[in-house]
Design a protein around this motif. Structure first.
Motif, PDB file in Angstrom:
ATOM      1  N   LEU A   1      37.045  33.008  55.637  1.00  0.00           N
ATOM      2  CA  LEU A   1      36.758  32.589  54.261  1.00  0.00           C
ATOM      3  C   LEU A   1      35.936  33.628  53.535  1.00  0.00           C
ATOM      4  N   ASP A   2      35.067  34.321  54.270  1.00  0.00           N
ATOM      5  CA  ASP A   2      34.167  35.280  53.623  1.00  0.00           C
ATOM      6  C   ASP A   2      34.874  36.539  53.141  1.00  0.00           C
ATOM      7  N   MET A   3      36.164  36.656  53.415  1.00  0.00           N
ATOM      8  CA  MET A   3      36.926  37.786  52.867  1.00  0.00           C
ATOM      9  C   MET A   3      38.116  37.290  52.040  1.00  0.00           C
ATOM     10  N   GLY A   4      38.127  35.984  51.749  1.00  0.00           N
ATOM     11  CA  GLY A   4      39.169  35.431  50.896  1.00  0.00           C
ATOM     12  C   GLY A   4      40.538  35.422  51.533  1.00  0.00           C
ATOM     13  N   ASP A   5      40.591  35.167  52.832  1.00  0.00           N
ATOM     14  CA  ASP A   5      41.879  35.151  53.530  1.00  0.00           C
ATOM     15  C   ASP A   5      42.781  34.076  52.907  1.00  0.00           C
ATOM     16  N   PRO A   6      43.975  34.462  52.406  1.00  0.00           N
ATOM     17  CA  PRO A   6      44.855  33.478  51.779  1.00  0.00           C
ATOM     18  C   PRO A   6      45.693  32.679  52.771  1.00  0.00           C
ATOM     19  N   GLU A   7      45.686  33.104  54.043  1.00  0.00           N
ATOM     20  CA  GLU A   7      46.509  32.440  55.048  1.00  0.00           C
ATOM     21  C   GLU A   7      45.624  31.673  56.026  1.00  0.00           C
TER      22      GLU A   7
ATOM     23  N   VAL B   1      41.481  46.191  48.084  1.00  0.00           N
ATOM     24  CA  VAL B   1      40.340  46.292  47.178  1.00  0.00           C
ATOM     25  C   VAL B   1      39.795  44.916  46.824  1.00  0.00           C
ATOM     26  N   ASP B   2      40.671  43.967  46.479  1.00  0.00           N
ATOM     27  CA  ASP B   2      40.209  42.647  46.060  1.00  0.00           C
ATOM     28  C   ASP B   2      39.503  41.903  47.184  1.00  0.00           C
ATOM     29  N   ASN B   3      40.063  41.987  48.380  1.00  0.00           N
ATOM     30  CA  ASN B   3      39.424  41.304  49.515  1.00  0.00           C
ATOM     31  C   ASN B   3      38.113  41.966  49.899  1.00  0.00           C
TER      32      ASN B   3
ATOM     33  N   SER C   1      29.981  40.993  38.042  1.00  0.00           N
ATOM     34  CA  SER C   1      29.648  42.424  38.051  1.00  0.00           C
ATOM     35  C   SER C   1      30.890  43.262  38.350  1.00  0.00           C
ATOM     36  N   GLU C   2      30.917  44.430  37.758  1.00  0.00           N
ATOM     37  CA  GLU C   2      32.055  45.342  37.942  1.00  0.00           C
ATOM     38  C   GLU C   2      32.242  45.697  39.411  1.00  0.00           C
ATOM     39  N   LYS C   3      31.134  45.770  40.160  1.00  0.00           N
ATOM     40  CA  LYS C   3      31.255  46.172  41.564  1.00  0.00           C
ATOM     41  C   LYS C   3      31.980  45.119  42.395  1.00  0.00           C
ATOM     42  N   TYR C   4      32.037  43.890  41.866  1.00  0.00           N
ATOM     43  CA  TYR C   4      32.774  42.830  42.552  1.00  0.00           C
ATOM     44  C   TYR C   4      34.175  42.636  41.980  1.00  0.00           C
ATOM     45  N   GLY C   5      34.544  43.489  41.027  1.00  0.00           N
ATOM     46  CA  GLY C   5      35.857  43.367  40.418  1.00  0.00           C
ATOM     47  C   GLY C   5      35.873  42.523  39.169  1.00  0.00           C
ATOM     48  N   GLY C   6      34.701  42.210  38.618  1.00  0.00           N
ATOM     49  CA  GLY C   6      34.620  41.387  37.417  1.00  0.00           C
ATOM     50  C   GLY C   6      34.690  42.200  36.145  1.00  0.00           C
ATOM     51  N   PHE C   7      34.448  41.520  35.024  1.00  0.00           N
ATOM     52  CA  PHE C   7      34.511  42.170  33.707  1.00  0.00           C
ATOM     53  C   PHE C   7      33.163  42.769  33.303  1.00  0.00           C
TER      54      PHE C   7
END
Length: 734
Positions: free
Chosen positions: A579-585, A601-603, A691-697
């Motif tokens: 879960l801590d890496m956003g596993d979609p499966e 990059v997103d994960n 934050s941009e470092k997390y992929g946000g705006f």
């Protein structure tokens, strides 16, 4: 009168048939030695032997025994005063001669006090005298076996050492308890064994030892004689610090995992040994900032697909991941790295595998005879009968065993609601009420109270955690206050409400805003842990990331915001593997955690935001101190349903520790949103999930905000902030 005549008169022929038909539960009455005046009568049963002789201590020659029954019952009357040491020399038709000690010549090992404790439900150290134990009795090395089977006609130990022949080592029944015991000389560590149990209806079954410390690797199911307790522990500094690391004010960020998930299966389909994964696991946990690892059950179980939650070997570390010594090494290594180890434990039900606990002695022994209580229709398992004190002793001792023997830091009791309620999982099915006509399982309540008291008496710094989805009151209250005595309880109501809320599209969430706030109504009724755990993300239920709606960027934002809300909400934290890496499966028993995800990059960004939040949670006292006290939290705004915005404080006794948290679960940014603040001062944003470092705006409050004397949200002072879309901002006072 000839010797044969004397022997004939001494024979109890009716009882000897019980030996030869393998139906004797008191073999010491007919086997072994006993005084006859100044002589000694010795009898033995060696089916298939060609002849048997005796060599007594200091005797110069062997004395042949007479065949009293052609089935293999031998006897001899020696003109030697009882007692004395002797051995048998057994001759077989193939020419073999085997010298053996007489297992029926040794005194009982289990004391009457131990029997009474066991049958009274107060035995807290059952593993010390039940099961198999290497020991020395009267100067002879061997193994003592003991098993509870009160309704059996006969119980025998069978194994490598007697060619699995149930006629050879029939056990002696202790009538006060129904325990069968036998000391067998010459048995050694590593020998395989089971109990051959002959029921009163004549049925014979082979059962694994419920108290064994080790078992064969599934699908094989024999128990293994194994000495434990000789491991050289080096975790004394950890044990000394454990109390402060696990108390109610300490940060606890727990990584929930299955030991088989951390490394890929090998080419032959086997799992990695727990020693092999210890170093990379510890490195991962330390990098992320986790304080503990919680292992899905490592007790022996027959089917990988249950993840261990259908346990049979309550005292055996599963062979899938190594030996008992390997697991002790694993725990010791974790402690050296300052990582706590929590075990999941299943005291409510067990599977129906024939070699296990089900119908153990030909009767419903571990389960109830009442079909409305013995079978759990929801899981297809048997449920423990808590009305039996022996069952309570068995389970209570197992919890203490893992804490004392393996230095475990916490025990998480799985599914206690199914034990607390007699009607649990039996909707539209018959169930049997308690003596007062109610649905509460009174003996189970007493069991959990007694177990928690005993565990904390033996290991005061070890924590007990309850998984209860029923709303039972006082789970974490002291037993003296009519509570169950657990240290912490999973807050599954918070999790279920939040998961239901977050799966809606943001425009719909407005109508479910109350699900975000309601948890604070009961947040201090118990000492809660917030569980984002496997049980709601496996078996076709979708992973957490898979539940998030909307466009890809919105899902990423919602993940980051959800994790920030999770780590700023009161309660200790548990996150499931992946879960801590956003596993979609979703994970299953046939695959390992997909760590390659972080190459995306997103994960990687999702991974980073969870890591930063764990470290922030540990570093900021306001996020973990007073987490179980009302003065550790305060609402600023819990009425902005149209905007899906929450604002609250996390606090300690020190004003300067106060954190201001703003949560927005709508995908609309707000440039000027006024919020009340607790006191005048300067507010600095220390975390922003956008934050941009997390992929946000990067919709952040870059500058320090100075409060104004403008009343807002019922406060004398307020600030105007930028609110990130689907984001969380955390401010501290300067």
């Amino acid at each position: 009168m000839s010797m044969s005549s004397k022997l004939y008169d001494l024979m109890d022929w009716a009882e000897i048939e019980a030996i030869t038909y393998s139906e004797e539960n008191h073999p010491k009455r007919l086997l072994g030695s006993r005084p006859e005046g100044n002589s000694t009568l010795i009898a033995a049963y060696f089916p298939g032997a060609d002849g048997v002789s005796i060599r007594a201590d200091r005797a110069r020659k062997d004395v042949p025994m007479e065949l009293a029954d052609e089935a293999g019952y031998y006897a001899v009357l020696l003109k030697k005063k009882h007692p004395f040491h002797y051995v048998f020399k057994v001759h077989y038709p193939d020419g073999r001669e085997v010298t053996v000690e007489d297992p029926y010549a040794f005194p009982r090992v289990i004391t009457e006090r131990q029997e009474i404790q066991f049958t009274s439900g107060i035995a807290e150290n059952l593993w010390e005298f039940m099961g198999s134990h290497r020991m020395q009795v009267d100067g002879v090395e061997g193994v003592h076996f003991a098993v509870w089977a009160p309704n059996a006609m006969r119980v025998s130990v069978v194994g490598d050492f007697n060619d699995w022949d149930g006629r050879i080592h029939m056990m002696e029944r202790l009538d006060k308890s129904g325990i069968y015991e036998l000391f067998i000389p010459g048995v050694k560590d590593g020998d395989l064994y089971k109990y051959e149990i002959k029921a009163k209806n004549g049925t014979v079954t082979l059962k694994a030892d419920p108290m064994a410390f080790e078992s064969e690797l599934r699908p094989d199911s024999a128990s293994v004689v194994r000495s434990i307790g000789g491991f050289a522990w080096s975790d004394i500094s950890w044990v000394k610090e454990r109390k402060k690391r696990q108390n109610s004010n300490a940060p606890m960020a727990v990584y929930e995992m299955n030991l088989g998930a951390f490394a890929p299966k090998k080419e032959d389909g086997s799992y990695a040994n727990c020693r092999e994964i210890a170093a990379p696991l510890a490195k991962y946990l330390l990098d992320m900032g986790y304080t503990h690892v919680e292992l899905m059950p490592v007790m022996e179980h027959p089917f990988d697909g249950t993840f261990g939650y259908q346990t049979l070997g309550y005292y055996a570390f599963t062979k899938r991941f190594g030996s008992p010594e390997d697991f002790a090494w694993f725990v010791n290594y974790m402690h050296e790295k300052k990582i706590g180890v929590i075990l999941d434990w299943c005291p409510s039900n067990f599977p129906e595998d024939e070699y296990g606990l089900v119908d153990f002695d030909g009767s419903c022994l571990y389960e109830s005879e009442d079909p409305n209580r013995s079978f759990h229709p929801q899981w297809g398992t048997r449920t423990f009968d808590f009305t039996k004190p022996e069952v309570r002793s068995f389970l209570m001792s197992s919890a203490i065993f893992w804490a004392e023997t393996y230095h475990i830091d916490g025990i998480r009791a799985d599914g206690i609601a199914s034990a607390l309620y007699l009607d649990y999982g039996r909707e539209n099915r018959p169930w049997s009420p308690n003596i007062y006509g109610g649905k509460e399982y009174l003996e189970a309540i007493d069991f959990f109270r007694s177990t928690n008291k005993a565990l904390h008496r033996h290991c005061p710094d070890v924590i007990s955690i309850a998984e209860d989805n029923s709303g039972w009151p006082g789970v974490t209250n002291p037993v003296e206050e009519e509570g169950l005595g657990f240290d912490y309880k999973w807050n599954e109501s918070w999790r279920d409400s939040f998961l239901d809320y977050i799966h809606y599209d943001p425009i719909i969430r407005t109508h479910h805003y109350g699900q975000l706030c309601f948890s604070m109504v009961y947040a201090y009724a118990e000492k809660y842990m917030l569980p984002m755990t496997h049980d709601v993300f496996t078996r076709g239920q979708e992973t957490f990331f898979g539940r998030l709606p909307g466009a890809w960027d919105d899902r990423l934002s919602a993940f980051r915001a959800s994790m920030a809300f999770f780590f700023t909400h009161p309660g200790k934290k548990i996150l499931s593997q992946g879960l801590d890496m956003g596993d979609p499966e979703e994970w299953d028993e046939n695959k390992s955690i997909n760590f390659d995800l972080v190459k995306n990059v997103d994960n990687q960004r999702m991974h980073n935001v969870v890591r930063d939040l764990i470290h922030l949670y540990k570093e900021k006292p306001a996020l973990h101190e007073l987490a179980h006290e009302e003065n550790g939290f305060e609402w600023i705004n819990c009425v902005s349903a149209n905007e899906n915005i929450l604002v609250y404080l996390r606090k300690t006794a020190k004003k300067e520790d106060t954190l201001l948290v703003l949560v927005n679960f709508e995908n609309i940014p707000r440039k000027e949103f006024r919020i009340g603040v607790p006191f005048a001062g300067k507010y600095k944003e220390i975390f922003n999930s956008d934050s941009e470092k997390y992929g946000g705006f990067d919709f952040r409050n870059h500058r320090i905000l100075k409060s104004e004397e403008l009343k807002w949200d019922g406060r004398d002072n307020s600030v105007c902030v930028k609110v990130p879309p689907l984001g969380v901002s955390i401010f501290e006072v300067e």
